[in-house]
Design a protein around this motif. Sequence first.
Motif, PDB file in Angstrom:
ATOM      1  N   GLU B 443       2.838 -13.393  -9.358  1.00 32.61           N
ATOM      2  CA  GLU B 443       1.620 -12.839  -8.854  1.00 32.61           C
ATOM      3  C   GLU B 443       1.625 -12.891  -7.370  1.00 32.61           C
ATOM      4  N   ILE B 444       1.859 -13.779  -6.831  1.00 35.91           N
ATOM      5  CA  ILE B 444       2.387 -13.917  -5.229  1.00 35.91           C
ATOM      6  C   ILE B 444       3.251 -13.043  -4.845  1.00 35.91           C
ATOM      7  N   VAL B 445       4.268 -12.708  -5.574  1.00 33.05           N
ATOM      8  CA  VAL B 445       5.274 -11.798  -5.122  1.00 33.05           C
ATOM      9  C   VAL B 445       4.620 -10.410  -5.113  1.00 33.05           C
ATOM     10  N   LEU B 446       3.994 -10.149  -6.240  1.00 31.56           N
ATOM     11  CA  LEU B 446       3.379  -8.717  -6.380  1.00 31.56           C
ATOM     12  C   LEU B 446       2.600  -8.418  -5.524  1.00 31.56           C
ATOM     13  N   PHE B 447       1.461  -9.412  -4.959  1.00 32.65           N
ATOM     14  CA  PHE B 447       0.728  -9.441  -4.007  1.00 32.65           C
ATOM     15  C   PHE B 447       1.183  -9.284  -2.579  1.00 32.65           C
ATOM     16  N   SER B 448       2.344  -9.834  -2.383  1.00 24.81           N
ATOM     17  CA  SER B 448       3.254  -9.829  -1.159  1.00 24.81           C
ATOM     18  C   SER B 448       3.647  -8.059  -1.052  1.00 24.81           C
ATOM     19  N   VAL B 449       4.025  -7.777  -2.346  1.00 23.06           N
ATOM     20  CA  VAL B 449       4.809  -6.268  -2.463  1.00 23.06           C
ATOM     21  C   VAL B 449       3.698  -5.468  -1.957  1.00 23.06           C
ATOM     22  N   LEU B 450       2.615  -5.696  -2.675  1.00 20.33           N
ATOM     23  CA  LEU B 450       1.556  -4.585  -2.369  1.00 20.33           C
ATOM     24  C   LEU B 450       0.856  -4.551  -0.801  1.00 20.33           C
ATOM     25  N   ALA B 451       0.963  -5.675  -0.311  1.00 22.96           N
ATOM     26  CA  ALA B 451       0.657  -6.176   1.219  1.00 22.96           C
ATOM     27  C   ALA B 451       1.551  -5.506   1.946  1.00 22.96           C
ATOM     28  N   LEU B 452       2.942  -5.329   1.585  1.00 21.23           N
ATOM     29  CA  LEU B 452       4.056  -4.510   2.221  1.00 21.23           C
ATOM     30  C   LEU B 452       3.724  -3.084   2.247  1.00 21.23           C
ATOM     31  N   ALA B 453       3.200  -2.771   1.153  1.00 14.84           N
ATOM     32  CA  ALA B 453       3.100  -1.251   0.905  1.00 14.84           C
ATOM     33  C   ALA B 453       1.846  -0.846   1.413  1.00 14.84           C
ATOM     34  N   VAL B 454       0.770  -1.674   1.741  1.00 13.92           N
ATOM     35  CA  VAL B 454      -0.304  -1.320   2.836  1.00 13.92           C
ATOM     36  C   VAL B 454       0.336  -1.220   4.232  1.00 13.92           C
ATOM     37  N   PHE B 455       1.337  -2.051   4.631  1.00 15.11           N
ATOM     38  CA  PHE B 455       1.776  -1.767   5.913  1.00 15.11           C
ATOM     39  C   PHE B 455       2.472  -0.708   6.039  1.00 15.11           C
ATOM     40  N   PHE B 456       3.273  -0.105   5.164  1.00 19.44           N
ATOM     41  CA  PHE B 456       4.000   1.020   5.019  1.00 19.44           C
ATOM     42  C   PHE B 456       3.049   2.169   5.262  1.00 19.44           C
ATOM     43  N   GLU B 457       2.116   2.195   4.337  1.00 18.79           N
ATOM     44  CA  GLU B 457       1.024   3.233   4.323  1.00 18.79           C
ATOM     45  C   GLU B 457       0.239   3.521   5.607  1.00 18.79           C
ATOM     46  N   LEU B 458      -0.101   2.299   6.032  1.00 20.96           N
ATOM     47  CA  LEU B 458      -0.853   2.524   7.468  1.00 20.96           C
ATOM     48  C   LEU B 458      -0.280   2.518   8.791  1.00 20.96           C
ATOM     49  N   VAL B 459       0.801   2.196   8.720  1.00 24.04           N
ATOM     50  CA  VAL B 459       1.666   1.787  10.058  1.00 24.04           C
ATOM     51  C   VAL B 459       2.875   2.751   9.938  1.00 24.04           C
ATOM     52  N   VAL B 460       3.450   2.819   8.875  1.00 17.86           N
ATOM     53  CA  VAL B 460       5.020   3.393   9.036  1.00 17.86           C
ATOM     54  C   VAL B 460       4.840   4.944   8.624  1.00 17.86           C
ATOM     55  N   ILE B 461       4.024   5.140   7.660  1.00 17.14           N
ATOM     56  CA  ILE B 461       4.038   6.545   7.056  1.00 17.14           C
ATOM     57  C   ILE B 461       2.893   6.930   7.998  1.00 17.14           C
ATOM     58  N   ARG B 462       3.350   7.838   9.036  1.00 20.97           N
ATOM     59  CA  ARG B 462       2.095   8.519  10.101  1.00 20.97           C
ATOM     60  C   ARG B 462       1.790   9.907   9.808  1.00 20.97           C
ATOM     61  N   SER B 463       0.532  10.127  10.048  1.00 16.09           N
ATOM     62  CA  SER B 463       0.320  11.146   9.580  1.00 16.09           C
ATOM     63  C   SER B 463      -0.530  11.948  10.789  1.00 16.09           C
ATOM     64  N   THR B 464      -0.252  13.310  11.188  1.00 14.93           N
ATOM     65  CA  THR B 464      -1.221  13.714  12.392  1.00 14.93           C
ATOM     66  C   THR B 464      -2.416  14.267  11.903  1.00 14.93           C
ATOM     67  N   LYS B 465      -2.644  14.373  10.647  1.00 20.40           N
ATOM     68  CA  LYS B 465      -3.819  14.920  10.231  1.00 20.40           C
ATOM     69  C   LYS B 465      -4.797  13.651   9.880  1.00 20.40           C
ATOM     70  N   VAL B 466      -5.899  13.438  10.521  1.00 24.96           N
ATOM     71  CA  VAL B 466      -6.980  12.394  10.224  1.00 24.96           C
ATOM     72  C   VAL B 466      -7.960  13.064   9.571  1.00 24.96           C
ATOM     73  N   LYS B 467      -8.433  12.407   8.517  1.00 23.88           N
ATOM     74  CA  LYS B 467      -9.640  12.870   7.636  1.00 23.88           C
ATOM     75  C   LYS B 467     -10.772  12.804   8.309  1.00 23.88           C
ATOM     76  N   SER B 468     -11.661  13.750   8.124  1.00 18.00           N
ATOM     77  CA  SER B 468     -12.878  14.046   8.825  1.00 18.00           C
ATOM     78  C   SER B 468     -13.965  13.491   8.514  1.00 18.00           C
ATOM     79  N   ASP B 469     -14.088  12.220   7.546  1.00 11.26           N
ATOM     80  CA  ASP B 469     -15.279  11.603   7.097  1.00 11.26           C
ATOM     81  C   ASP B 469     -15.628  10.778   8.125  1.00 11.26           C
TER      82      ASP B 469
END
Lengths: 73, 469
Positions: B443-469
């Motif tokens: 479980e700790i390994v999986l949570f760590s992998v998910l945390a890494l995915a969050v890092f990739f999503e929010l920091v590495v995968i950049r998007s020029t389009k910001v949602k307008s909400d």
Amino acid sequence: MKMKRTTLLRVLDCLAILTFIATFSPLVIPENEIRPFLMGIPYTMWMGFLVSVIFVVLAYFVSIINKEERNAD
Amino acid sequence: MLIKFIIASVVYLGILIFLVRRTRLKEKTTSNYLLGGGNIGFVIGLFTTAATLFSAFTVVGMPDFFRTHGVGAWIFLAVSDTMMVYALLRVGEILRRKARKLDFKGMSGLMATTYETKLAGYVAFGGAVIFLIPYIAVQISGISIFLNAAFPDAIPVWAWSLIIVGIMIVYSETGGLRAIMYNDTLQGILLFVTIWIIGWNCIDHFGGITSMFEKVALVKEELLSVPGPNGLFTAQFFIISAIAIISLPFTQPQISTRVVIMKSSKALRKMAIGLGVVAILVILPTMFMGMYGAVLYPDATTQEFIGHVLLYDQASGVAALGLIGLIAAAISTSDSQIFALGSELRSLLNLDDKKAISITRIFIMVFGLLALIFSIVSTEHLVLLARTSFTGTAMMGPMILVGILSRKKLSKLMPIVTLLALVVFILSKMGMVPSQIWLLQTEIVLFSVLALAVFFELVVIRSTKVKSD
């Protein structure tokens, strides 16, 4: 005012994170250690109770700071 | 005791029927039927959330946890619950803001909208179904077996299950979420009163808290510290449990709905603080019950121990109340979960409201029937899924939190990684994948992998389009 509110929230978040970390350390959960007692209550039990009260108090301070914040209503 | 139980049951059912009549809806819409009108005040909000959170596990499981594994059970549940309250206050308002902007009907629908892909919605819905139905089934089964043991000559186990599910479906179908919430308030008060009467009696047996712990120390001193006599309460166990419980308001649809439908931010804040206080006050008497069992019934089975502490060692009136409290605890959680699964399904449907509500109501019955069938035909895999249900749904936490908190256009990374994490988690529980990787639990390994995915999503995968909400 908004900066002061943000700063206070950050302080509370830091305190919450520190308490979170401390909860899983020997400070709160020392292995096979029942002393010191407090009013006859073993260490991990009264420390655990204190930690839960701390989180409720921190949550209460967050609610006071957020009182005037822009909300979803 | 049977007569007193029947009297208490009749009174309880009478109040339920009164509340059902008051909340009966002629014209059912998503807003009034599934979301209770979206304007719940602090008092009802507090009781319904507390009743939903504190299930039969609180009355049966927690005392047994304290009895078997010791005072570390306080860290496992009470401390985690108060951590959850803090997280609820910090993130809950953002969830409400986003939900109101995006016409919230359920967390699955919200995820499909924020990720702009149905996959996210299906992952949220699928995860909820896979872990909640077994949890509901095991609760109903546990209570029915207990009632059958208390009244062996009355009716068979399956008949108790049928009655419990029948009651839930009738008032859910009639009055929707508001009926459930009013009943939760009744059930919450009942649970609170019952558990304190019994807890007080346990303390009274010893003559005080100090004397209680002295007697426990004589029987088994390991109960007074971690990791406990069976070595369960390790730091890793506590961390995994804390993550699972902290993410409950966002990963368990019955709780996230209640966060969203609070009538104001002020009501949400008061509800959250109240929930923290209630958590401490509800779990404390379960500790007294556990220590009582540790001294008097150290080698008894769970059923024998609970039978004694709830029924045989109490006055008959208190025992009858205890039984009703136990049933109320199981019903108040199960009905909310079944109803929430229906709401989650509705949030994924793109149909006109009337048609969607009809389908939802059918599926609420289907989910109820599934829970009933699985409660009667319980298997080892079902029990396993139930026991791991909080951790399982917590795997969806990172995906849900990113969906709620992020303002950028999101990719499909989080839904895909979450789906894989869920699959690996289930396989690890079934023994097909190792439960420990090097020194760390899976479980700790999986949570760590998910945390890494969050890092990739929010920091590495950049998007020029910001949602307008």
